[in-house]
Design an enzyme around this catalytic site. Structure first.
Site, short mmCIF file in Angstrom:
data_model
loop_
_atom_site.label_atom_id
_atom_site.label_comp_id
_atom_site.label_asym_id
_atom_site.label_seq_id
_atom_site.Cartn_x
_atom_site.Cartn_y
_atom_site.Cartn_z
N CYS A 342 27.75 31.71 38.68
CA CYS A 342 29.20 31.82 38.47
C CYS A 342 29.83 32.92 39.30
CB CYS A 342 29.46 32.05 36.99
SG CYS A 342 28.91 30.65 36.05
N GLU A 343 29.84 32.73 40.59
CA GLU A 343 30.49 33.65 41.53
C GLU A 343 30.94 32.81 42.72
OE1 GLU A 343 30.03 37.34 41.93
OE2 GLU A 343 28.67 37.66 40.25
#
Ligand code: LLP
Length: 415
Positions: A342-343
């Site tokens: 999640c980046e």
């Protein structure tokens, strides 16, 4: 050498189809080639023929025990930056008398471990470290073998995060300070001066920075000799680059010749500390396409490997070639190859022309160096398996981590 090449339309590692590795060990996984590792080591080692030398593999590039053991069997020494790496080298059957210990922050405990093991040399990076090492060695009734790492202030013309020999870097002692610190070392009772050390950076693709650094080191060697300080070895560090995309790094033989040309009249033993050049192109990261997503402005290939498995693209914007294991027959499109983390920085490659379907296998190339060794468990992702290929055989050289093991050392608070 064509370590990873297509045979009958499918990318192979030596003579093993990568789909077989994916079936047997699942994805993602790192895949290494024994032949490529061996050839890379030998290309440096044989280039020194007739000259006393030691190729100390920089363990940080890839510390898997199978790789360390393979290099140890080929006669390599090792360059360490921690007590943990020393334990790995010993566990892999490496010879401590061929070990050099670099790093700006060696702890007392690490010094003790290394003195106990009987390493070849500490590459000392500050006056404070020298004084502490003298004390620790004295308390053990030993003498510590030492080189000073000097900072030659040479621009290696590489990524700023991986240049280490400039004045503004934290590494080594200042060039002009070196004679004074050598004099101090010569007066310390538990220090035995062995050599001089320098390392100017990594992924260096030209010879001139190495040549310039060596000139400066040799000037210092002459000056020290005039001061009555004799050195047995010159440690010229690592840093030789590899081809990721279209770089043209010098072949090992040319690099070594450049060094030896300047060293012909010198009696010293030569040590080098290559990491990337020994393992980088001997490994790839095998990953599977989970989903294809056609966004408004970009197509995404979401794969099962991520920045936690291979940090280099996210960290340095580094380029790794991405090849389809079985190139699809469809029309190629531009894909952002991204992972599940999640980046937004979680990418393995931008704008890659690929014809893909869900379930396809991709090989992230040149991932043998600073791949697994910089991996993390971010997003509670278990570290991936590592597989060594040798001809038509495959060996699991590191098991895939189990999630339960990731939090096994954690404790809940009492009720
Ligand atoms: N010796 C010393 C003292 C070093 O600091 C290094 C690397 C080496 C040898 C080996 O350098 P090589 O031959 O591998 O260039 N994580 C970065 C690279 C960091 C290199 C740190 N020092 C990357 O992924 O590009």
């Amino acid at each position: 050498m064509n370590t990873f090449q297509p045979i009958s339309g499918e990318l192979h590692a030596e003579s093993v189809p990568l789909s077989r590795i994916a079936r047997e060990y699942a994805t993602p996984c790192y895949v290494y080639s024994r032949a490529a590792l061996t050839e890379a080591y030998r290309s440096f080692d044989t280039a020194f023929a007739g000259r006393e030398h030691l190729v100390c593999y920089a363990v940080k590039a890839n510390p898997n025990l199978a790789i360390l053991n393979l290099f140890a069997r080929l006669g390599a020494g090792f360059d360490l930056v921690s007590g943990g790496e020393l334990q790995r080298v010993l566990a892999a059957g490496g010879d401590p008398r061929k070990v050099v210990f670099s790093g700006v922050g060696k702890s007392e405990n690490e010094m003790r471990q290394a003195l106990e093991a009987g390493i070849l040399c500490f590459n000392v990076e500050s006056e404070g470290e020298l004084l502490r090492l003298n004390q620790v060695a004295g308390s053990m009734g030993k003498s510590a073998p030492v080189s000073l790492r000097v900072n030659p202030d040479v621009d290696p013309k590489t990524h700023p995060y991986i240049s280490t020999g400039l004045k503004g870097n934290k590494f080594g002692v200042a060039y002009d300070d070196a004679p004074r610190i050598y004099r101090l070392a010569s007066e310390l009772p538990h220090i035995s001066i062995q050599g001089i050390d320098c390392h100017i950076g990594s992924q260096i693709t030209e010879l001139s920075p190495f040549a310039d650094a060596l000139d400066k080191v040799l000037e210092l060697v002459d000056r020290l000799e005039r001061d009555g300080i004799t050195l047995h070895h010159l440690d010229l560090g690592g840093g030789v680059g590899i081809r990721y995309q279209d770089e043209t790094p010098p072949p090992a033989a040319e690099y070594v010749r450049t060094l030896l040309d300047k060293l012909a009249a010198r009696p010293h033993k030569i040590i080098i500390e290559p990491g990337r050049a020994l393992v980088g192109n001997a490994g790839l990261l095998l990953t599977k396409v989970e989903y294809l997503k056609h966004g408004e402005s970009k197509n995404f290939a979401i794969v099962d490997a991520a920045m936690n498995d291979l940090a280099r693209p996210a960290l340095y914007d580094a380029f790794h070639d991405i090849q389809a294991v079985r190139p699809g027959a469809g029309v190629q499109q531009s894909y952002e190859v991204v992972g599940p983390v999640c980046e937004s920085g979680d990418f393995l490659g931008h704008d890659r022309q690929l014809a893909l379907e869900e379930g396809d296998l991709l090989a992230i190339m040149s991932a043998g160096a600073y791949g697994m060794s910089m991996s993390s468990n971010y997003n509670t992702r278990p570290r991936v398996a590592e597989v060594m290929v040798d001809g038509d055989k495959t060996y699991l050289v590191r098991e895939r981590e189990q999630v339960a093991a990731l939090f096994a050392g954690e404790r809940k608070l009492p009720d």
